[in-house]
Scaffold this active site. Structure first.
Site, PDB file in Angstrom:
ATOM      1  N   ASP A  54       0.867  -1.180   0.000  1.00 37.28           N
ATOM      2  CA  ASP A  54       0.000   0.000   0.000  1.00 37.28           C
ATOM      3  C   ASP A  54       0.900   1.224   0.000  1.00 37.28           C
ATOM      4  OD1 ASP A  54      -2.463   1.428   2.318  1.00 37.28           O
ATOM      5  OD2 ASP A  54      -1.835   2.015   0.304  1.00 37.28           O
ATOM      6  N   TRP A  87       5.006  -4.254   7.903  1.00 41.37           N
ATOM      7  CA  TRP A  87       3.926  -5.238   7.861  1.00 41.37           C
ATOM      8  C   TRP A  87       4.327  -6.394   6.955  1.00 41.37           C
ATOM      9  CZ3 TRP A  87       3.859  -1.117   4.572  1.00 41.37           C
ATOM     10  CH2 TRP A  87       3.338  -1.265   3.280  1.00 41.37           C
ATOM     11  N   ASP A 118       8.608   0.502   4.827  1.00 39.47           N
ATOM     12  CA  ASP A 118       8.466   1.819   4.211  1.00 39.47           C
ATOM     13  C   ASP A 118       9.841   2.487   4.143  1.00 39.47           C
ATOM     14  OD1 ASP A 118       5.225   2.895   5.590  1.00 39.47           O
ATOM     15  OD2 ASP A 118       5.740   1.633   3.871  1.00 39.47           O
ATOM     16  N   ASN A 140      -1.650  -2.699   6.294  1.00 39.54           N
ATOM     17  CA  ASN A 140      -0.844  -1.795   5.468  1.00 39.54           C
ATOM     18  C   ASN A 140      -1.361  -0.363   5.462  1.00 39.54           C
ATOM     19  OD1 ASN A 140      -3.002  -1.750   3.654  1.00 39.54           O
ATOM     20  ND2 ASN A 140      -2.061  -3.192   2.220  1.00 39.54           N
ATOM     21  N   ASP A 141      -2.303  -0.052   6.378  1.00 37.98           N
ATOM     22  CA  ASP A 141      -2.865   1.307   6.389  1.00 37.98           C
ATOM     23  C   ASP A 141      -2.035   2.298   7.180  1.00 37.98           C
ATOM     24  OD1 ASP A 141      -6.125  -0.169   6.869  1.00 37.98           O
ATOM     25  OD2 ASP A 141      -5.138   0.426   4.999  1.00 37.98           O
ATOM     26  N   VAL A 142      -1.409   1.822   8.256  1.00 44.27           N
ATOM     27  CA  VAL A 142      -0.722   2.766   9.142  1.00 44.27           C
ATOM     28  C   VAL A 142       0.562   3.243   8.486  1.00 44.27           C
ATOM     29  CG1 VAL A 142      -1.711   1.698  11.200  1.00 44.27           C
ATOM     30  CG2 VAL A 142       0.573   1.011  10.427  1.00 44.27           C
TER      31      VAL A 142
END
Lengths: 169, 384, 141
Positions: free
Chosen positions: A71, A96, A115, A143-145
């Protein structure tokens, strides 16, 4: 096909910011029809339902097999690769995890989606896929944070996907 | 310069204007520069949160009028914000991050308060640099029901939440949530968080905003079999947690501790696994009409963030689907966020993957307006 | 850069078993606790050279089973016991001198459902007590 893949990813930035490739295929096909060109791909409004998007061997494509739960922006489009952060950024120590199927050898691999941090949004090759992804309460699969959160420079630039090993079942 | 008067008169006549000896309109008066006002509040206003993915430090909220189809104004919201509106509707609270040099440098997290009558910032509280930076949802900052406390989830990645006094602009304390995430406020002093174990942790605060007690609900979903979206749908009497496969897990918050109800299904047996809820803001409720609106898409495993191609409408009493509105999403893009106004002639607001805001008549599903470009990545809609 | 070699090796050698603690660690814990179970100073506690030492006393064992990552984890009692036991052996530089009794799923089940109210304060007190009787986890991280 590689050029077309790039067109989808680059064209996506002006058309849509958060769209999977499947809906882009449908909409791009429609645009082409509207200007009286042969559609490059069949237009099927229900395509998102069951049609598997064509897997790609190109790490700048959202359909690259390792990106099944990524993401964000693909570091491979931002000066890095799927296993390296762009120059001048820092990798996140926390990450993640996803499990992706490699059609090349038929195995499932465990992937770490770190990231790369410390610069503003790369803005190219946005890709959001969610195979096996879970909501925030299951943090290791989410994978949102902003996984740059624990870095001293915590701005988010792009995401990589690094093979950790073969998944055992 | 010698004026060619003959030429001027000829030109003037040719242009169809009155001859020079007839009255020309007086010159326009000097104008006065003013600041536009927000105007009287309408139930058809919508706050549209734009996370600006390509330029994430530059997120903002647009206040948009659903009747006139005009932007009223903007609130700046920094980097991956949490946003919510006070119970009295007067304040927009924003939990966000600023870096000292724009995109880098010392990180400062703040809760900023904005006056919704003027769209001006009226104050802030500096909080520890750990506000939870995540997907757009209503639960990354929240108010107590009486507006006296503000709750901000923290993620470092350890999970906790901060308790703030918005009137005094102070941080009162921090509550460890044992890995459970987000804030689902209820009443004057109760905050729940959602846990990996399939439960809700509920903390009750004392008058100073410190923990008085905590309790855990029964497990009501399986994160492995059929996870629920963390983005709950607020109800009159609690919250509804929708699952990836379309189960609705309503939780009754009016009891001494939150009690999950037996789930009901958005989908029939044949539809299950095929039609699914999805997107970012995945449901909205019209409280007086007892209706639930959900964006639905056709998809398989891993499609839970796909936007909807249809809006399904459900009666919350009977659990029956009362309407099904397919949308033409070719031009507008699939629907990632849904919100409904609470008045008797409500509007349904839909934000899409292509940055459109669609406005439908919430009683008939008829498209009233397609606003083509409301922000870069609008993903959360608030209608207080 | 990720030092994934140790993790990859562990994944390969485990093979097909009912419990796969190395893989369970990778999928559920490693994202925050790190490839060498080293944690992040100030943010995530280390498990290396720490977990096995907590396991020396009943108070320490109680703490370990009630931290958020254990109490609320989706891992079953069996799986959690296996992961903790694997970590205690694999990431302890003082082994085999430090070799605590492994967790059983019974012990795990009895304790884990009572999450701690205040993790940092409890950790501090437990480490303080452990320091008086033998090898101890780092007091701060």
């Amino acid at each position: 096909m590689k050029i077309l893949d790039r067109v989808f990813e680059n064209g996506a930035r002006s058309l849509a910011k958060r769209t999977s490739r499947r809906s882009l295929l449908a909409s791009l096909g429609q645009v082409l029809t509207g200007v009286a060109l042969m559609p490059l791909l069949p237009i099927d409004r229900t395509a998102r339902a069951q049609e598997p998007a064509r897997p790609s061997a190109d790490e700048q494509s959202c359909q690259y097999w390792k990106y099944c739960a990524i993401d964000g922006f693909l570091c491979a489009c931002c000066g890095g690769t799927s296993t390296s952060c762009p120059p001048g950024t820092q990798s996140s120590p926390i990450t993640w995890i996803g499990t992706c199927h490699n059609p090349g050898d038929g195995r499932d691999y465990i992937i770490s989606y770190n990231d790369c941090c410390g610069k503003v949004s790369c803005g190219d090759c946005f890709c959001d896929r969610n195979e096996g992804e879970k909501p925030m309460y299951r943090l290791s699969r989410n994978n949102d944070v902003n996984w740059c959160m624990a870095n001293s420079e915590s701005n988010y630039h792009c995401s990589v996907s690094v093979i950790l090993g073969v998944a055992q079942e | 310069m010698k004026t060619n008067w003959r030429g001027v008169i000829l030109l003037t006549l040719a242009a169809g204007a009155s001859p020079a000896w007839a009255a020309t309109p007086p010159p326009l008066p000097a104008e006065h520069l003013t600041i536009a006002t927000v105007g009287p509040k309408s139930p058809h206003w919508i706050y549209v949160v734009d996370y600006a993915y390509d330029n994430e430090i530059d997120s903002r909220v647009w206040l948009f009028d659903g009747d006139t189809h005009r932007r009223i104004g903007q609130i700046d919201t920094g980097f991956i914000p949490g946003i919510n509106i006070s119970p009295d509707g007067r304040t927009t609270a924003v939990a966000t991050t600023y870096f000292a040099r724009g995109g880098h440098g010392t990180r400062t997290d703040v809760v900023e308060f904005n006056d919704n009558n003027t769209l001006s910032k009226t104050g802030e509280v500096v909080i520890p640099p750990k506000h939870a930076q995540t997907l757009a949802m209503l639960f990354t900052i929240g108010y107590s029901a009486d507006g006296k406390f503000v709750y901000v989830p923290y993620l470092t990645p350890a999970a906790s939440f901060g308790v703030l006094d918005p009137a005094k602009k102070k941080v009162l304390g921090e509550i460890d949530t044992a890995g459970c995430t987000l804030v689902f406020p209820w009443g004057p002093n109760q905050v729940s968080s959602i846990c990996e174990s399939g439960r809700l942790l509920t903390v009750t605060l004392d008058a100073q905003g410190h923990e008085a007690s905590r309790t855990t609900s029964a497990a009501f979903f399986s994160p492995d079999e059929d996870p629920v979206f963390a983005q709950a749908v607020p109800l009159k009497d609690g919250y509804a947690y929708l699952s990836f496969l379309g189960q609705v897990h309503e939780v009754d918050f009016t009891q001494p501790k939150p009690v999950p109800r037996a789930p009901w299904s958005l989908v029939s047996g044949a539809e299950k696994g095929v039609w699914r809820p999805g997107g970012v803001q995945i449901g909205a409720v019209h409280r007086a009409k007892n209706q639930l609106f959900v964006p639905m898409h056709k998809g398989g495993d891993g499609s839970h963030k796909d936007g909807g191609s249809e809006i399904w409408v459900f009666d919350l009493k009977s659990h029956q689907r009362t309407a099904r509105w397919p949308l033409d999403i070719r031009a507008s893009g699939a629907v990632v966020a849904v919100q409904v106004s609470q008045d008797p002639t409500p509007l349904l607001f839909l934000a899409t993957e292509k940055s459109h805001l669609l406005i439908l008549d919430a009683q008939t599903g008829k498209l009233q307006h397609d606003e083509h470009h409301l922000g870069q990545t609008p993903q959360l809609l608030l209608n207080p | 850069m990720i030092r994934a070699a140790a993790v990859a090796a562990a994944l390969v050698t485990c093979g097909a078993q009912a419990a796969n603690p190395a893989q369970d660690y990778v999928l559920n814990c490693m994202g925050c606790h790190g490839t060498a179970a080293q944690g992040i100073p100030g943010k995530v506690p280390p498990l290396a050279n720490a977990l096995s030492r907590f396991m020396r006393t009943p108070e320490g064992r109680n703490y370990v089973l009630r931290v958020p990552g254990a109490a609320n984890s989706a891992l079953s009692d069996d799986q959690l016991a296996a992961v903790l036991n694997w970590l205690a052996v694999t990431y302890e530089s003082g082994a085999p001198a430090i070799q605590p009794a492994p967790f059983t799923s019974t012990e795990v089940a009895a304790v884990r459902r009572q999450p701690l109210l205040s993790v940092l304060a409890t950790r501090s007190a437990v480490v303080h007590n452990l320091a008086m009787t033998g090898p101890t986890p780092p007091p701060r991280y």
